[in-house]
Design a protein around this motif. Sequence first.
Motif, short mmCIF file in Angstrom:
data_model
loop_
_atom_site.label_atom_id
_atom_site.label_comp_id
_atom_site.label_asym_id
_atom_site.label_seq_id
_atom_site.Cartn_x
_atom_site.Cartn_y
_atom_site.Cartn_z
N SER A 34 -15.48 28.29 19.31
CA SER A 34 -15.20 26.70 19.28
C SER A 34 -15.24 26.47 17.69
CB SER A 34 -16.59 26.03 19.92
OG SER A 34 -17.70 26.30 19.28
N SER A 35 -15.33 25.03 17.39
CA SER A 35 -15.59 24.74 16.03
C SER A 35 -16.94 24.57 15.65
CB SER A 35 -14.75 23.33 15.77
OG SER A 35 -13.51 23.45 16.03
N HIS A 63 -6.86 22.08 25.39
CA HIS A 63 -6.52 21.64 23.96
C HIS A 63 -5.06 21.51 24.03
CE1 HIS A 63 -6.91 20.66 19.93
NE2 HIS A 63 -8.40 20.90 19.97
N TRP A 110 -2.65 24.14 20.23
CA TRP A 110 -2.79 25.49 20.21
C TRP A 110 -1.75 26.38 19.36
CZ3 TRP A 110 -6.84 28.65 20.59
CH2 TRP A 110 -6.58 30.18 20.74
N LEU A 166 -6.28 27.69 16.81
CA LEU A 166 -6.79 25.95 17.01
C LEU A 166 -6.21 25.31 15.98
CD1 LEU A 166 -8.12 23.99 19.10
CD2 LEU A 166 -10.06 24.51 17.71
N SER A 211 -7.08 21.87 14.55
CA SER A 211 -7.93 20.64 14.53
C SER A 211 -7.30 19.26 15.05
CB SER A 211 -8.84 20.23 13.28
OG SER A 211 -9.57 19.22 13.44
N ASP A 218 -10.27 27.00 10.86
CA ASP A 218 -9.32 27.41 11.77
C ASP A 218 -8.01 26.99 11.27
OD1 ASP A 218 -10.94 28.31 13.55
OD2 ASP A 218 -11.29 26.44 14.66
N PHE A 241 -9.34 26.17 27.56
CA PHE A 241 -10.53 26.71 26.53
C PHE A 241 -11.77 27.03 27.35
CE2 PHE A 241 -10.20 25.73 21.83
CZ PHE A 241 -8.68 26.21 21.84
#
Length: 449
Positions: free
Chosen positions: A44-45, A241, A244, A251, A253, A310, A377
């Motif tokens: 994840s972020s 998401h 991608w 990923l 953002s 990312d 995800f």
Amino acid sequence: MRVPVAIIGAGACGLTAALRLADAGIETVLIERDAAPSGSTALSSGFIPAAGSAAQLAAGIEDDAQRFAADIQAKAHGAAAPHLVAAYTGAAAAAVDNLARHGLAFEVLDGFLYPGHGARRMHTLPERTGAALVAALERAATGAGAYLLTRALARRLWADEDGRVSAVGCERPDGSMDVIGCDVLILACNGFGGNAAMVAEHLPAMREAVYGGHAGNDGSAIEWGAQLGAGLADLGGYQGHGSWATPQGALISWAVMMDGGVQINREGRRFHDETRGYSEAAVHVLAQPGGVAWNVFDGRTLALARGFPDFVAAEAGQALKTCADVAALAALIGCDADTLGRTLAHARPGAADAHGRRFERALGAPYHAVKVTGALFHTQGGLDIDAQCRVLDRTGRPLPNLLAAGGAARGVSGNDVSGYLSGNGLLSAVAGGHIAAATAAALLKRELA
């Protein structure tokens, strides 16, 4: 080995729980399948939403748990479990503050709001990555005294006829089995995004989608709970998401969209309101010709995006393309230049467009673009739990000593992809782990009384 509390899974949920238990002087073992903690958190972020934290207050941000809860329910169209929404939003700030006391230097993400959030409440470490978050949590938990057992794949639970768990069987790399006895077990391990059969059954829209999650999300927590008579809830909820990068597999953002970027299909047209959320965007992108789209944005947004590791990695992988004008962008996408020109001309400040989006500014050349697809995800449904993270049986009664949170349990996104509010996954993990630890301590105290 026998310990008061065993935790399966050393992601954000398990590590948060272990740290709080260690603070209380309760011996705990974390059972982790990988050589080092990672899981969904590391992918994840690493942004944890919380309202009313010390970091928020220091930044002068007015927010509270009630506003946060209202945002969650608004995104989920009122379908999120009310008891969990109240519990998690009420515990998130305390959980984050406790982690901060153990050396996690949180700051509140600035510059934009994620879709559906009414205040800046995403807490991030300076590195802005999930991997950094997991590493910091591991240092804090083990430094406080929690025992971490890695390369231990939980395979089996032992329980009596009343559903009281007594031990966990862990497969080691050499094929041997370690059996760990416990008084309380916390399932902090996984969802089912990596189980193709379960995805096809419960999430048909994602049957052919790229899976961007961790291989450990194989549905085993659900299987163990079901064997003990546990109820299941919200199995149709998940985080998708729509950004991608393909073929890079990285990923991009969603800040790109929130800062004015748009998604363009192969026909040179927009196809949804990008500001509604990146989770449901996965379904919209997959419905386009070829299941792909192009994120299109300008120089201002590129500067913002380069603040996210990312994105930097994706750019290093040649995901970013730059076009001097509309004609060059149309050639890149493979669409009609006039159609694309009209699409971009309509993305300008004024009344809401045909998709319901209102733009604050128009995009200007040169244009930057990244080819993307929709991805799955992680899942948001699982074992049914109460506000104390106790696993409930099919009649709604709590099992004696089995707790669950994070990916193993139902979350706060309702039963559909559109109910996912940015950060719901880490909210369930961190707030859920914080609550599960308190419940485990209370169960142990009751046993000793």
